[in-house]
Design an enzyme around this catalytic site. Structure first.
Site, PDB file in Angstrom:
ATOM      1  N   SER A 260       0.807  -1.228   0.000  1.00  0.00           N
ATOM      2  CA  SER A 260       0.000   0.000   0.000  1.00  0.00           C
ATOM      3  C   SER A 260       0.834   1.269   0.000  1.00  0.00           C
ATOM      4  O   SER A 260       0.335   2.347  -0.314  1.00  0.00           O
ATOM      5  CB  SER A 260      -0.943   0.010   1.208  1.00  0.00           C
ATOM      6  N   LYS A 315       0.653   4.354   6.954  1.00  0.00           N
ATOM      7  CA  LYS A 315       0.116   5.207   5.882  1.00  0.00           C
ATOM      8  C   LYS A 315       0.705   6.608   6.046  1.00  0.00           C
ATOM      9  O   LYS A 315       1.417   6.905   7.005  1.00  0.00           O
ATOM     10  CB  LYS A 315      -1.414   5.303   5.937  1.00  0.00           C
TER      11      LYS A 315
END
Length: 485
Positions: A260, A315
């Site tokens: 990701s 993230k």
């Protein structure tokens, strides 16, 4: 009543046996006094004058010395150096100084540890000249040869150790050692102190006295000294305690399990996370020693996934409390302001663990806050809607997105597609750098030391895009911060 035992000459004059006081064996107090006052013997020839006697030492000032000079000051100096070397907001450093500034900005904890160590070593080199030093290190003689400084400090430590043993184990020393043994120990300790005070300094006599005192302590007080095994065990336990403390409050290692954050982080990367950035969390609680929230826009953070807190996610922060967040084609829009980006070119990577093994798309550099970072827009993943939002960020949370914009399960997708933020209490810390990378083909040495923040690094397979990449970095926009909603 316990008093210092008289010298043997007094016994010949009809006074008490030097090994006894008031008819009972002399206590260890005599030995403690001998250690403390050795060298004050009036019959000793050529000793230092009274005005050069050892000064009294305060335990409070000794603690203040160690805490101030080897605890607080190195931390303050390292922090000031980090602050001075950090580039200004939005600046793109260049040149040798720019490289140093970039390293400091992206790796503040490792640089801080190195600087702390450097300051510790520098202070240790002048330890005898620092205020309150005489309470922690008895002053060395001005006429001491350089080669004798180490043995002289060892002699001081030996006398301190003897005094501590004789004070702590007074009754046991009196019970287990005969008066003759105590006399011999006292004589050797006094001899060592006399040799340390004698003027001029007699190197051969000092070495001989040191060897005799060391042997006497080892023979007479061995049972109360720390054994080698105990010292090793204590050192190991201390190292384990320090490691756990560092892991809990300062730095922790994490492994990247998914793609990701490609191209910033690859599958198999092992990174260090700075748990100090936003205030160290108190273990087994949601409280922090101090609060450094919220993270800055552009920070890469590790956090407990809000839907399943037992899982750790990584993230990039794109929005903070009070922001309105939207996304068009994966590009974030904050408070109506689209985050500026620059297209680098077409790039592809392989992921054999996903249904789509080959991912090709567009590589961009995005500018947010003080950070410039690479993002990837996969053309093969077509399930993302063109427009997402608007989302409104709550006060005590941040919203995050993965750098692999079309292959990231982030704030836009959580809670059944309604979206959600990361509460401050879920944040573990800020990512630092890659220290190990293990790919499907084994060790990936090209990833060693890759920064997570700071100046981005192109993947090795995108080297042909280097000119466009450098041009995008050079053309960083003047404004990379959104306004208020």
């Amino acid at each position: 009543m316990k008093t210092e035992e008289p010298r043997p000459s007094a016994a010949r004059d009809g006074s008490q046996d030097p090994a006894r006081t008031n008819g009972v064996p002399a206590s260890a107090d005599s030995l403690v006094t001998a250690v403390a006052s050795a060298g004050d013997d009036k019959n000793a020839d050529a000793l230092v004058p009274p005005d050069a006697a050892q000064p009294k030492r305060s335990r409070i000032l000794k603690v203040l010395y160690w805490v101030s000079w080897f605890g607080l000051l190195p931390i303050v100096l390292a922090s000031l150096a980090i602050w001075a070397l950090s580039p200004s907001s939005g600046a793109e450093p260049s040149g040798a100084l720019g490289w140093i500034q970039s390293v400091v900005r992206s790796q503040p904890v490792p640089v801080g540890i190195v600087l702390f160590t450097v300051f510790e070593v520098a202070l240790w080199a002048v330890r005898h000249d620092l205020p309150f030093a005489r309470h922690a290190h008895p002053p060395l003689r001005s006429d001491l040869p350089p080669s004798m400084r180490g043995p002289f400090e060892r002699a001081q430590s030996l006398l301190d150790e003897a005094e501590m043993i004789l004070t702590t184990h007074e009754k046991a020393v009196v019970r287990d050692l005969t008066g003759k043994e105590r006399d011999k120990l006292r004589e050797d300790l006094r001899g060592l102190r006399d040799s340390m005070d004698r003027m001029p300094f007699d190197q051969a006599g000092f070495i001989d006295a040191l060897e005799r005192a060391d042997g006497a302590i080892d023979i007479r007080l061995r049972r109360w000294r720390k054994s080698e095994v105990r010292e090793y065990v204590e050192a190991i336990l201390m190292a384990v305690a320090v490691a756990f403390a560092l892991r809990a409050f300062v730095i922790e290692a994490f492994k990247i399990p998914s793609g990701s954050m490609i191209p910033t982080l690859m599958v198999g990367d092992h990174i260090f996370v700075n748990k100090f950035s936003y205030g160290p969390a108190i273990p087994f609680s949601h409280a922090r020693l101090w609060n450094g929230m919220p993270p800055s826009r552009g920070d890469v953070i590790v956090f407990a996934f809000p839907e399943h807190p037992e899982q750790d996610f990584i993230k990039r922060v794109v929005a903070i409390g009070g922001d309105k967040l939207e996304a068009r084609g994966g590009h974030p829009i904050i408070n109506g302001w689209e985050v500026p980006s620059c297209r680098v070119g077409t790039w592809a990577y392989s992921d054999y663990d996903s249904p789509i093994s080959r991912h090709a798309g567009d590589l961009y550099i995005e500018y947010l806050g003080t950070e410039s970072y690479l993002t990837f827009y996969d053309r093969a993943s077509g399930y993302f809607p063109d427009y997402q939002g608007p989302y409104f960020v709550k006060k005590d949370e941040v919203w995050v997105m993965g750098d692999n914009r079309n292959n990231s399960h982030d704030s836009r997708m959580w809670f059944g597609g309604q979206g959600g933020g990361v509460p401050f209490e879920n944040i573990r810390g800020r990512a630092l750098f890659v220290w190990l990378s293990v790919s499907d083909n084994g060790m990936d040495w090209s990833r060693e030391g890759a920064p997570v923040m700071g100046r981005p690094r192109l993947p090795p397979s995108a080297k042909e895009l280097e000119p466009q990449f450098e041009q995008c970095l050079k053309n960083r926009p003047r404004s990379s911060l959104p306004g208020s909603p």
